[in-house]
Scaffold this motif. Structure first.
Motif, PDB file in Angstrom:
ATOM      1  N   ASN A 379     -74.218 -15.985  22.054  1.00  0.00           N
ATOM      2  CA  ASN A 379     -75.068 -16.231  20.773  1.00  0.00           C
ATOM      3  C   ASN A 379     -75.564 -17.544  20.724  1.00  0.00           C
ATOM      4  OD1 ASN A 379     -75.645 -16.496  17.928  1.00  0.00           O
ATOM      5  ND2 ASN A 379     -75.259 -14.423  17.756  1.00  0.00           N
ATOM      6  N   TYR A 380     -76.746 -17.851  20.882  1.00  0.00           N
ATOM      7  CA  TYR A 380     -77.048 -19.303  20.806  1.00  0.00           C
ATOM      8  C   TYR A 380     -76.985 -19.612  19.534  1.00  0.00           C
ATOM      9  CZ  TYR A 380     -79.055 -19.662  25.442  1.00  0.00           C
ATOM     10  OH  TYR A 380     -79.295 -19.944  26.666  1.00  0.00           O
ATOM     11  N   LEU A 466     -82.406 -32.044  20.214  1.00  0.00           N
ATOM     12  CA  LEU A 466     -82.403 -30.906  19.873  1.00  0.00           C
ATOM     13  C   LEU A 466     -83.650 -30.299  19.282  1.00  0.00           C
ATOM     14  CD1 LEU A 466     -78.840 -30.658  18.152  1.00  0.00           C
ATOM     15  CD2 LEU A 466     -79.646 -29.305  20.433  1.00  0.00           C
ATOM     16  N   PHE A 467     -84.271 -30.972  18.616  1.00  0.00           N
ATOM     17  CA  PHE A 467     -85.581 -30.818  18.159  1.00  0.00           C
ATOM     18  C   PHE A 467     -86.643 -30.477  19.270  1.00  0.00           C
ATOM     19  CE2 PHE A 467     -89.935 -31.981  16.829  1.00  0.00           C
ATOM     20  CZ  PHE A 467     -89.868 -31.666  15.409  1.00  0.00           C
ATOM     21  N   MET A 468     -86.625 -31.336  20.213  1.00  0.00           N
ATOM     22  CA  MET A 468     -87.423 -30.999  21.500  1.00  0.00           C
ATOM     23  C   MET A 468     -86.825 -29.587  22.289  1.00  0.00           C
ATOM     24  SD  MET A 468     -89.560 -33.450  21.415  1.00  0.00           S
ATOM     25  CE  MET A 468     -89.802 -35.028  21.076  1.00  0.00           C
ATOM     26  N   VAL A 469     -85.713 -29.463  22.173  1.00  0.00           N
ATOM     27  CA  VAL A 469     -85.309 -28.227  23.033  1.00  0.00           C
ATOM     28  C   VAL A 469     -85.516 -27.063  22.271  1.00  0.00           C
ATOM     29  CG1 VAL A 469     -83.122 -27.199  24.060  1.00  0.00           C
ATOM     30  CG2 VAL A 469     -83.414 -29.725  24.449  1.00  0.00           C
ATOM     31  N   LEU A 470     -84.997 -27.138  20.996  1.00  0.00           N
ATOM     32  CA  LEU A 470     -85.022 -25.814  20.262  1.00  0.00           C
ATOM     33  C   LEU A 470     -86.487 -25.601  20.071  1.00  0.00           C
ATOM     34  CD1 LEU A 470     -82.140 -26.577  17.687  1.00  0.00           C
ATOM     35  CD2 LEU A 470     -81.925 -25.141  19.770  1.00  0.00           C
ATOM     36  N   GLY A 471     -87.329 -26.502  19.929  1.00  0.00           N
ATOM     37  CA  GLY A 471     -88.675 -26.130  19.657  1.00  0.00           C
ATOM     38  C   GLY A 471     -89.699 -25.953  20.927  1.00  0.00           C
ATOM     39  N   ARG A 472     -89.347 -26.045  21.890  1.00  0.00           N
ATOM     40  CA  ARG A 472     -89.837 -26.088  23.155  1.00  0.00           C
ATOM     41  C   ARG A 472     -89.599 -25.336  24.265  1.00  0.00           C
ATOM     42  NH1 ARG A 472     -92.489 -32.408  23.901  1.00  0.00           N
ATOM     43  NH2 ARG A 472     -92.709 -32.689  21.503  1.00  0.00           N
ATOM     44  N   ARG A 477     -86.798 -18.940  23.428  1.00  0.00           N
ATOM     45  CA  ARG A 477     -87.833 -18.186  22.762  1.00  0.00           C
ATOM     46  C   ARG A 477     -87.239 -16.542  22.366  1.00  0.00           C
ATOM     47  NH1 ARG A 477     -91.840 -14.594  25.315  1.00  0.00           N
ATOM     48  NH2 ARG A 477     -93.933 -14.541  24.339  1.00  0.00           N
ATOM     49  N   GLY A 478     -87.425 -16.229  21.123  1.00  0.00           N
ATOM     50  CA  GLY A 478     -87.050 -15.112  20.596  1.00  0.00           C
ATOM     51  C   GLY A 478     -85.460 -14.677  20.547  1.00  0.00           C
ATOM     52  N   MET A 479     -84.594 -15.775  20.682  1.00  0.00           N
ATOM     53  CA  MET A 479     -83.291 -15.543  20.789  1.00  0.00           C
ATOM     54  C   MET A 479     -82.719 -15.350  19.309  1.00  0.00           C
ATOM     55  SD  MET A 479     -81.727 -15.363  23.583  1.00  0.00           S
ATOM     56  CE  MET A 479     -81.904 -15.250  25.468  1.00  0.00           C
ATOM     57  N   PRO A 480     -82.075 -14.178  18.913  1.00  0.00           N
ATOM     58  CA  PRO A 480     -81.451 -14.248  17.767  1.00  0.00           C
ATOM     59  C   PRO A 480     -80.373 -14.918  17.438  1.00  0.00           C
ATOM     60  CG  PRO A 480     -81.086 -12.189  18.987  1.00  0.00           C
ATOM     61  CD  PRO A 480     -81.794 -13.168  19.898  1.00  0.00           C
ATOM     62  N   ALA A 481     -79.909 -15.285  16.328  1.00  0.00           N
ATOM     63  CA  ALA A 481     -78.340 -15.668  15.976  1.00  0.00           C
ATOM     64  C   ALA A 481     -77.465 -14.642  15.268  1.00  0.00           C
ATOM     65  CB  ALA A 481     -78.547 -17.170  15.146  1.00  0.00           C
ATOM     66  N   PHE A 482     -77.616 -14.650  13.952  1.00  0.00           N
ATOM     67  CA  PHE A 482     -76.995 -13.600  13.151  1.00  0.00           C
ATOM     68  C   PHE A 482     -77.599 -13.446  11.803  1.00  0.00           C
ATOM     69  CE2 PHE A 482     -74.981 -17.705  13.590  1.00  0.00           C
ATOM     70  CZ  PHE A 482     -75.219 -18.302  12.589  1.00  0.00           C
ATOM     71  N   LEU A 483     -77.049 -12.491  11.355  1.00  0.00           N
ATOM     72  CA  LEU A 483     -77.706 -11.883  10.065  1.00  0.00           C
ATOM     73  C   LEU A 483     -79.186 -11.817  10.183  1.00  0.00           C
ATOM     74  CD1 LEU A 483     -75.423 -13.933   7.603  1.00  0.00           C
ATOM     75  CD2 LEU A 483     -75.089 -11.580   8.168  1.00  0.00           C
ATOM     76  N   SER A 558     -85.649 -22.450  13.373  1.00  0.00           N
ATOM     77  CA  SER A 558     -84.234 -22.062  12.570  1.00  0.00           C
ATOM     78  C   SER A 558     -83.275 -22.725  13.023  1.00  0.00           C
ATOM     79  CB  SER A 558     -84.203 -20.615  12.284  1.00  0.00           C
ATOM     80  OG  SER A 558     -84.342 -19.966  13.528  1.00  0.00           O
ATOM     81  N   GLY A 559     -83.094 -22.818  14.485  1.00  0.00           N
ATOM     82  CA  GLY A 559     -81.880 -23.427  15.285  1.00  0.00           C
ATOM     83  C   GLY A 559     -81.573 -24.781  14.950  1.00  0.00           C
ATOM     84  N   LEU A 560     -82.662 -25.635  14.790  1.00  0.00           N
ATOM     85  CA  LEU A 560     -82.486 -26.943  14.362  1.00  0.00           C
ATOM     86  C   LEU A 560     -81.948 -27.156  12.947  1.00  0.00           C
ATOM     87  CD1 LEU A 560     -82.940 -30.057  15.336  1.00  0.00           C
ATOM     88  CD2 LEU A 560     -85.383 -29.723  14.346  1.00  0.00           C
TER      89      LEU A 560
END
Length: 608
Positions: A379-380, A466-472, A477-483, A558-560
């Motif tokens: 879970n990312y 992280l801004f770069m990685v999570l946004g690019r 891409r399309g990975m869910p987290a929770f809720l 949302s990851g960032l």
């Protein structure tokens, strides 16, 4: 003979001479039949061995006549001869070639690429996206020594219209001019390769230079956001990219621009969108000139637009031109394995401070750590939380040192105020008194600055990375987290029926509001531990920081935002615990806080 007879005889002879000259089959002034006239330019090109193109660009519904329309009219006079064979009729054709990585459509109009569909970027319905913005213009038009082949029809032989590649496969297009000069354009495919080998062979003539044109631009694969936002456009990219052997360049061209004109050599060049790039990759670096022109996307005003690009250079070998046309979903590990600098298409850095090396490596490390945590718990969202904890553990020793130094400084504030008032007219004496006060109480003023700066210096590159990685990075891409967090690379919109103009134009997101609350309490706790800050300034910071972070986080991935929320919660708990321990230690020490402070003994100078 009388006078009239002589005049009549002269006129008859003159008429006969004129008649024979006008109807003679031979002679230096022979007139070519209608339809066989050639211009001086065409005669010069034919005698020099250059490529001869049709005199009229063939219409899409008509087969081309390689010698031109006039030559065809002349040839019609011998069609009744049994020995005459009809010229082959060429019609426009499309040939679709499917591999494991993409579906590429080739056109015999110019022998070029008209469509590329990548199989790695399926949408929610499972449909693959088209990568060429304008498929009528396509890519890889060829011009040789000024002869433009973009609209002439090539002969594709008996090649089928649909090909499924199971092994090495080659599709060949041949153009033959009136002098039997030939241009052979070949496209070679492999079953699982990310590129197609494009070879251009020239038979019977020796072109001096070439120009490859990509006129169709590159299309965005993702759904573009609606409305305008504070920073939403920064998550969608449309750039001209190239490797000039010194660095990887990513350029956003406003109108038109030329690169590599005077110096440098290009290893590869092309375009990128958010999650995919396509390039022309040469076998060895070439001194090609890269020209770019902005191309607007008419059907979507939110699209940043794309580009028309061309590569031109001299032909040294003369008889061929070969390169690889790369189709590159921006998967970090796969790009890194190519060893061509393609990972810098995702992230790059300033070369003057070496960030084009260390920052790129940092981003790669962050992605590897995320993948490592993901391999433990798939879970990312959890991986981001674990990465946040790891970063804060690394910075905690510096933060503790900074807090202790800050608290020591705050205890000395009354004495510092007295010294400032007492020696306000003597800066040297004031400085000596302050340093003596610090020394007697074991306070290092530099530790407060160093301790406070180091955690920030460590966290900021990580935050930006992280801004770069999570946004690019396509991996997220399309990975869910929770809720409710369904895509860590996009904003966590929970209700699209309500939006805030310029801030949340797509709909209402929840994480930014949690971000505001945690930033408020984190800033309040931090300000309460700060020494020497005016209460009015502290109050302003407590409110200003949450407002600023809300404006930025409202459209962040949302990851960032999740990373920053966890970081805020860690800071709040950390400051509470450390301050509690410091207060307990102070109460347990001998005397009161005031008694712990040792006054500096200042020796006043005697007046002369």
């Amino acid at each position: 003979m009388n006078k009239n007879t002589v005049i009549g005889s002269v006129l008859i002879v003159a008429i006969m001479i004129w008649w024979f000259m006008a109807t003679a089959d031979n002679g230096p002034n022979k007139q070519m039949p209608q339809g066989m006239k050639t211009t001086a330019e065409e005669q010069a090109r034919q005698s020099s061995g250059d490529l001869v193109l049709p005199t009229k660009t063939p219409e899409i519904k008509a087969a081309p006549v390689l010698g031109g329309e006039d030559a065809a009219a002349a040839d019609s006079s011998v069609t009744d001869s049994a020995a005459a064979l009809p010229a082959p009729v060429l019609l426009p054709r499309k040939i679709a070639v499917e591999t494991d990585k993409f579906i590429m459509t080739l056109s015999n109009v110019g022998g070029k690429i008209s469509s590329v569909v990548a199989k790695a970027l399926a949408d929610s319905a499972g449909n693959f996206p088209e990568l060429i913005q304008d498929t009528t213009l396509g890519a890889l038009d060829l011009k040789l020594s000024g002869a433009d082949l973009s609209e002439v029809l090539f002969d594709a032989g008996e090649t089928p219209e649909n090909i499924r590649v199971e092994g090495d496969t080659t599709v060949q297009f041949v153009f033959t001019d009136a002098n039997d000069n030939r241009v052979v354009r070949s496209y070679s495919f492999t079953k699982s390769g990310i590129s197609v080998r494009q070879n251009n062979k020239f038979v019977g003539f020796d072109p001096k230079d070439y120009e490859l044109s990509w006129k169709g631009g590159m299309k965005e694969t993702e759904v573009l956001p609606k409305g305008k936002s504070v920073g939403g456009a920064s998550y969608f990219f449309s750039e001209v990219i190239f490797n000039n052997t010194h660095s990887v360049e990513r350029e956003m061209v406003s109108e038109s621009e030329t690169f590599n004109k005077d110096e440098g050599r290009i290893s590869w060049a092309g375009m990128r969108r958010k999650y995919v790039a396509m390039t022309v990759q040469f076998d060895t670096p070439v001194a090609a000139v890269l020209k770019t022109k902005k191309m607007t996307v008419a059907d979507n005003e939110k699209d940043p637009g794309t580009y028309k690009i061309s590569l031109s250079d001299n032909l040294n070998s003369g008889d061929s031109l070969s390169f690889n046309f790369m189709v590159l979903p921006l998967v970090w590990d796969e790009l890194k394995a190519l060893d061509k600098g393609y990972e810098k298409v995702i992230v790059s850095g300033w070369s003057w401070c070496g960030a084009d090396v260390w920052f790129v490596a940092l981003c790669g490390l962050l992605l590897k750590l995320l993948k490592f945590f993901y391999s433990i718990l798939p879970n990312y969202g959890v991986a981001i939380i674990l990465l946040t904890i790891l970063v804060r553990l690394i910075t905690t020793p510096f933060t503790v040192k900074q807090l202790k130094s800050t608290r020591g400084m705050s205890k000395l504030k009354p004495q510092l105020d007295e010294i400032n008032v007492k020696y306000r007219s003597d800066p040297k004496q004031k400085q000596a008194a302050i340093m003596e006060l610090y020394a007697k109480n074991g306070v290092n003023p530099l530790a407060s600055c160093t301790g406070g700066c180091l955690p920030m210096l460590i966290q900021m590159p990580i935050f930006i990375g992280l801004f770069m990685v999570l946004g690019r990075a396509i991996e997220l891409r399309g990975m869910p987290a929770f809720l409710w967090i369904s895509d860590l690379s996009q904003s966590d919109i929970i209700f699209r029926g309500f939006s805030i103009p310029f801030v949340m134009p797509e709909g209402l997101a929840l994480l930014p509001w949690i971000m505001v609350a945690t930033t408020y309490f984190q800033t309040k706790v931090t300000m309460s531990s700060s020494a020497g800050m005016d209460p009015a300034q502290q109050k302003m910071m407590v409110w200003m920081m949450p407002i600023m972070m809300f404006l930025f986080s409202a459209v962040m991935p949302s990851g960032l935002v999740l990373y920053w929320i966890i970081s805020n919660i860690w800071s709040i708990a950390q400051y509470k615990i450390i301050n509690r321990d410091l207060i307990a230690t102070a109460k347990a020490s001998k005397g009161s806080d005031k008694g712990d402070v040792k006054d500096a003994v200042i020796v006043k100078k005697n007046k002369k």
